[in-house]
Enzyme design. Structure first.
Site, short mmCIF file in Angstrom:
data_model
loop_
_atom_site.label_atom_id
_atom_site.label_comp_id
_atom_site.label_asym_id
_atom_site.label_seq_id
_atom_site.Cartn_x
_atom_site.Cartn_y
_atom_site.Cartn_z
N ASP A 110 0.64 -1.21 -0.03
CA ASP A 110 -0.05 -0.06 0.30
C ASP A 110 0.61 1.53 -0.12
O ASP A 110 1.94 1.34 0.41
CB ASP A 110 -0.85 -0.01 1.20
CG ASP A 110 -2.07 -1.03 1.26
OD1 ASP A 110 -2.00 -1.86 0.42
OD2 ASP A 110 -2.81 -1.05 2.26
N ASP A 111 0.27 2.53 -0.28
CA ASP A 111 0.40 3.81 -0.38
C ASP A 111 1.70 4.30 -1.11
O ASP A 111 2.15 5.34 -1.10
CB ASP A 111 1.24 3.93 1.11
CG ASP A 111 0.07 3.80 2.18
OD1 ASP A 111 -0.96 3.67 1.86
OD2 ASP A 111 0.51 4.04 3.26
N HIS A 161 -6.36 3.13 -3.70
CA HIS A 161 -6.31 3.47 -2.27
C HIS A 161 -6.65 4.73 -1.92
O HIS A 161 -5.89 5.37 -1.01
CB HIS A 161 -4.78 3.16 -1.98
CG HIS A 161 -4.56 2.63 -0.44
ND1 HIS A 161 -5.47 2.17 0.42
CD2 HIS A 161 -3.54 3.15 0.35
CE1 HIS A 161 -5.00 2.04 1.62
NE2 HIS A 161 -3.85 2.80 1.67
N HIS A 165 -5.65 9.51 1.11
CA HIS A 165 -5.28 8.72 2.26
C HIS A 165 -5.92 9.32 3.35
O HIS A 165 -5.08 9.38 4.48
CB HIS A 165 -3.75 8.41 2.09
CG HIS A 165 -3.55 7.20 2.95
ND1 HIS A 165 -3.31 7.01 4.38
CD2 HIS A 165 -3.31 5.90 2.38
CE1 HIS A 165 -3.14 5.61 4.52
NE2 HIS A 165 -3.07 4.98 3.41
N HIS A 254 3.57 -2.21 3.19
CA HIS A 254 3.61 -1.01 2.52
C HIS A 254 5.00 -0.69 1.77
O HIS A 254 6.34 -1.03 2.38
CB HIS A 254 3.62 0.10 3.66
CG HIS A 254 2.15 0.08 4.28
ND1 HIS A 254 1.85 -0.91 5.12
CD2 HIS A 254 1.14 0.83 4.18
CE1 HIS A 254 0.92 -0.54 5.54
NE2 HIS A 254 0.24 0.23 5.09
#
Ligand SMILES: [Zn+2]
Length: 301
Positions: A110-111, A161, A165, A254
């Site tokens: 993620d991210d 995503h 965020h 991540h």
């Protein structure tokens, strides 16, 4: 097929055959200039290989269609263009139940895309011949499109995503923006249309997840948390994952949004540990496809 049988075919079939033969003959006779195009995944499409005996406009249309088909086929094979099965559209899940004998696991990151770490993770995955799923942040995709492109070019699945965020409650318009703008930048940069979404922080009740489900996204949570955002030492990170993993599991890691050295350090050993326990790695679309098939088989019995 003998002659007698051929003449027993209905007339329209014979006409069809004749038309097809004529088309092919004319197609050969019309000189086609050999030219090739490169699609967005770098595969070339030879124009003259397309039997399109028609006007230039028709030919261009055919070529465009062929390029699109070729791209989609290739992307499908690479696991980046897979419509998720119907039963998962508009649902939320954190793992699947595959066939008992199938030890599958999905690594998710993620991210990103994020300088250094995304690329380090991509090289580790490449060296180990593993395909993963990357839940990217829209504004990172905008800032680091080249890294985003690389994720897709190397055969991984890219997914949504949100743009910012954010964890706080968003009004419907803001929630829609988070999903739609990210979907759009992913498409603009990579040509991939995603319908997989992971909410930031796993927050399901603040707007974006509900909007994503309304757009037939599958909302993907996880079943094994590496806790890599706490930057544990590599052995700890690996044990966090292995302890909670089971076939059909989804591992949360991540590649962006901060210092990800421990993730990078732990990943090669984690891959080896999974493999020596008999696991194989799949992307999220592959995982959903496998469970869907297993469920279909059960339904048939
Ligand atoms: Zn996140």
């Amino acid at each position: 097929m003998n002659t007698k049988r051929l003449f027993r075919l209905p007339k329209f079939v014979l006409f069809g055959l004749a038309a097809l033969i004529l088309t092919l003959v004319v197609g050969i006779m019309i000189p086609t200039q050999q030219s090739s195009f490169s699609n967005s995944l770098g595969q070339s499409v030879i124009a003259s290989s397309l039997a399109a005996p028609a006007t230039t406009v028709q030919r261009v249309t055919e070529i465009k269609k062929q390029m699109l088909n070729t791209w989609q086929e290739e992307a499908k094979q690479k696991g980046v263009y897979q419509a998720i099965p119907k039963r998962y559209q508009g649902t939320t899940l954190n793992a699947v139940k595959p066939n008992a004998s199938d030890k599958i696991i999905a690594l998710t990151f993620d991210d990103g895309p994020w300088p250094k770490y995304t690329e380090q993770i991509l090289s580790i995955l490449k060296e180990n011949n593993v395909k993963g799923t990357f839940f990217v942040i829209g504004r990172n995709m905008k800032n680091f499109p080249e890294i985003g492109k690389k994720i897709v070019a190397e055969g991984h699945t890219i997914a949504n995503h949100t743009w910012h965020h954010w964890y706080h409650r968003l009004n419907p318009k803001a929630a829609a923006y988070e999903i739609d703008a990210t979907e759009e930048i992913i498409y603009k940069v990579t040509g991939v249309k995603t319908n997989l979404f992971r909410p930031p922080g796993g927050v399901l009740g603040n707007g974006p997840a509900a909007y994503a489900r309304s757009k037939k996204y599958s909302v993907i949570m996880w079943s094994a948390d590496s806790h890599d955002y706490k930057r544990p030492a590599a052995p700890r990170l690996i044990s966090n994952v292995m302890r909670t993993s089971k076939p059909g599991g989804i591992v949360l890691m991540h590649d962006g949004g901060g210092v990800r050295d421990s993730t990078v350090k732990a990943l090669p050993d984690m891959i080896q540990k999974f493999r020596s326990s008999g696991y194989r790695f799949v992307t999220l679309p592959e995982m959903l496809e496998l469970e869907d098939k297993a469920l279909q088989a059960v339904a048939k019995k």
